[in-house]
Scaffold this active site. Structure first.
Site, PDB file in Angstrom:
ATOM      1  N   HIS A  12      29.315  73.020 -17.487  1.00 24.51           N
ATOM      2  CA  HIS A  12      30.654  72.441 -17.267  1.00 24.51           C
ATOM      3  C   HIS A  12      30.856  71.135 -18.052  1.00 24.51           C
ATOM      4  O   HIS A  12      31.474  70.199 -17.559  1.00 24.51           O
ATOM      5  CB  HIS A  12      30.894  72.248 -15.756  1.00 24.51           C
ATOM      6  CG  HIS A  12      29.907  71.344 -15.084  1.00 24.51           C
ATOM      7  ND1 HIS A  12      29.504  71.518 -13.774  1.00 24.51           N
ATOM      8  CD2 HIS A  12      29.249  70.241 -15.525  1.00 24.51           C
ATOM      9  CE1 HIS A  12      28.652  70.562 -13.452  1.00 24.51           C
ATOM     10  NE2 HIS A  12      28.482  69.774 -14.491  1.00 24.51           N
ATOM     11  N   HIS A  59      30.721  64.269  -9.998  1.00 27.24           N
ATOM     12  CA  HIS A  59      29.932  63.310 -10.781  1.00 27.24           C
ATOM     13  C   HIS A  59      30.321  61.887 -10.406  1.00 27.24           C
ATOM     14  O   HIS A  59      30.843  61.133 -11.231  1.00 27.24           O
ATOM     15  CB  HIS A  59      30.125  63.559 -12.271  1.00 27.24           C
ATOM     16  CG  HIS A  59      29.707  64.932 -12.718  1.00 27.24           C
ATOM     17  ND1 HIS A  59      30.451  66.068 -12.448  1.00 27.24           N
ATOM     18  CD2 HIS A  59      28.625  65.354 -13.415  1.00 27.24           C
ATOM     19  CE1 HIS A  59      29.837  67.134 -12.960  1.00 27.24           C
ATOM     20  NE2 HIS A  59      28.729  66.718 -13.549  1.00 27.24           N
ATOM     21  N   HIS A 193      19.788  69.235 -20.109  1.00 31.02           N
ATOM     22  CA  HIS A 193      20.402  68.051 -20.690  1.00 31.02           C
ATOM     23  C   HIS A 193      19.967  66.800 -19.953  1.00 31.02           C
ATOM     24  O   HIS A 193      19.677  66.831 -18.765  1.00 31.02           O
ATOM     25  CB  HIS A 193      21.930  68.133 -20.772  1.00 31.02           C
ATOM     26  CG  HIS A 193      22.714  68.198 -19.480  1.00 31.02           C
ATOM     27  ND1 HIS A 193      22.589  69.196 -18.559  1.00 31.02           N
ATOM     28  CD2 HIS A 193      23.690  67.382 -18.999  1.00 31.02           C
ATOM     29  CE1 HIS A 193      23.448  69.012 -17.561  1.00 31.02           C
ATOM     30  NE2 HIS A 193      24.128  67.904 -17.796  1.00 31.02           N
ATOM     31  N   GLU A 240      21.094  70.151 -12.318  1.00 36.71           N
ATOM     32  CA  GLU A 240      22.339  70.841 -11.930  1.00 36.71           C
ATOM     33  C   GLU A 240      22.123  72.350 -11.775  1.00 36.71           C
ATOM     34  O   GLU A 240      22.868  73.016 -11.049  1.00 36.71           O
ATOM     35  CB  GLU A 240      23.444  70.598 -12.968  1.00 36.71           C
ATOM     36  CG  GLU A 240      23.981  69.175 -12.956  1.00 36.71           C
ATOM     37  CD  GLU A 240      25.133  68.950 -13.930  1.00 36.71           C
ATOM     38  OE1 GLU A 240      25.866  67.979 -13.757  1.00 36.71           O
ATOM     39  OE2 GLU A 240      25.299  69.757 -14.890  1.00 36.71           O
TER      40      GLU A 240
HETATM   41  C1  DHB Z   1      27.880  65.977 -19.787  1.00 33.49           C
HETATM   42  C2  DHB Z   1      28.262  65.758 -18.462  1.00 33.49           C
HETATM   43  C3  DHB Z   1      27.978  66.722 -17.509  1.00 33.49           C
HETATM   44  O1  DHB Z   1      28.375  66.575 -16.216  1.00 33.49           O
HETATM   45  C4  DHB Z   1      27.299  67.869 -17.828  1.00 33.49           C
HETATM   46  O2  DHB Z   1      27.025  68.738 -16.846  1.00 33.49           O
HETATM   47  C5  DHB Z   1      26.923  68.087 -19.144  1.00 33.49           C
HETATM   48  C6  DHB Z   1      27.217  67.132 -20.124  1.00 33.49           C
HETATM   49  C7  DHB Z   1      28.219  64.952 -20.823  1.00 33.49           C
HETATM   50  O3  DHB Z   1      28.705  63.880 -20.464  1.00 33.49           O
HETATM   51  O4  DHB Z   1      28.013  65.238 -22.007  1.00 33.49           O
HETATM   52 FE    FE Z   2      27.542  67.920 -14.884  1.00 29.33          FE
END
Ligand code: DHB
Ligand code: FE
Length: 280
Positions: A12, A59, A193, A240
């Site tokens: 997302h 978030h 990530h 996540e």
């Molecule tokens: C980013 C933020 C998110 O919540 C995520 O799930 C993936 C990437 C971002 O800020 O790049």
């Molecule tokens: Fe996220």
């Protein structure tokens, strides 16, 4: 009776929402990513549910860090897109299903999972970006959506096993709702990530693809993976992915029909994963 016909899983990433909102989906950077969702948009049109139970994480947008429910279900009639610092996304207000949401809360709490009842909440990119990826830019979202927020931001976070078992409780809840609704359950977030610190930008393709294999074929085994393994292997925000286990736990015990699988790197500084599983 209501029934869950399919589950859908997708990252997302907020930059994906910005690319859609700013008309950049055909730019060379974004084109391969959106190509991976072309099948999905058609599938969504052909398999439109009455309601989506959309599992995502807030978030630190609606809840801030002052009060953090582990699991929260949106029981309101509508949820507005949140202002995450640069104005709300230009997407429709999400219409909920208060009666089904309240039934799920009743049933799941009586199955011993504590849910926070949310009667007013704005929804951030965790919820709106998957809707945009699957539905494009409609005037109204094509179906009702029940937001289901999971804390994966502030430790302690729930285990994969608890998420999987919560999915099973949600399945019982939906299957005991006395109206013939077609329900989809979506799990969002991930894949690997890390957004901050010395490992910012971490991507682990091997871990991500093994996760995709296992969430399809061995979700019980995946549910036993401890949260620290996600953080170590998939980065701090890779945690996540435990939310996908909620959606997977809500599926029937039969092997699912894999309608679509897609993996792409990069989107922003993130790996993107996507699955569509139908119940057999
Ligand atoms: C980013 C933020 C998110 O919540 C995520 O799930 C993936 C990437 C971002 O800020 O790049
Ligand atoms: Fe996220």
């Amino acid at each position: 009776m209501a029934k869950i016909s399919a589950s859908l899983y997708t990252s997302h990433v907020p930059a994906i929402g910005a690319a859609i909102d700013l008309g950049k989906t055909t730019e060379p950077y974004w084109q391969p990513l959106f190509k991976g969702y072309e099948y999905s948009k058609q599938w969504m049109q052909d398999n439109k549910p009455d309601v989506i139970l959309l599992v995502y994480n807030d978030h630190a947008t609606a809840f801030s860090l002052e009060m953090i429910p582990t699991f929260a279900i949106g029981c309101a009639a509508e949820f507005k897109p949140a202002d995450e610092g640069w104005g709300p996304r230009p997407v429709p207000t999400v219409k909920g299903h208060p009666a089904l949401a309240s039934h799920i809360a009743q049933s799941v709490i009586q199955q011993d999972f504590d849910l926070t009842i949310v009667n007013k909440m704005d929804v951030d990119h965790g919820l709106t970006v998957p809707l945009s990826l699957m539905c494009g830019q409609p005037q109204e979202w094509p179906c009702l959506v029940i937001p289901f927020a999971v804390n994966v931001v502030q430790y302690p976070v729930p285990s994969g096993r608890r998420c999987y078992n919560l999915g099973r409780a949600i399945r019982n809840a939906i299957e005991s709702y006395d109206e013939p609704l077609n329900v989809h359950i979506w799990g969002t977030g991930g894949m690997s990530h890390q957004l901050q610190g010395p490992r910012a930008g971490l991507i682990n393709r091997e871990f991500d693809n093994a996760f995709l294999d296992r969430i399809i074929a061995d979700p019980q085994g995946q549910a036993d993976v401890p949260h620290i393994d996600y953080v170590r292997e998939a980065g701090s925000e890779g945690i996540e992915l435990v939310m996908w286990l909620i959606a997977r736990g809500a599926m029937s015990d039969n092997a699912p029909n894999v309608k679509h699988r897609f993996y792409h790197v990069p989107a922003s500084n993130t790996a993107v994963g996507h699955l569509i599983l139908e119940n057999n």
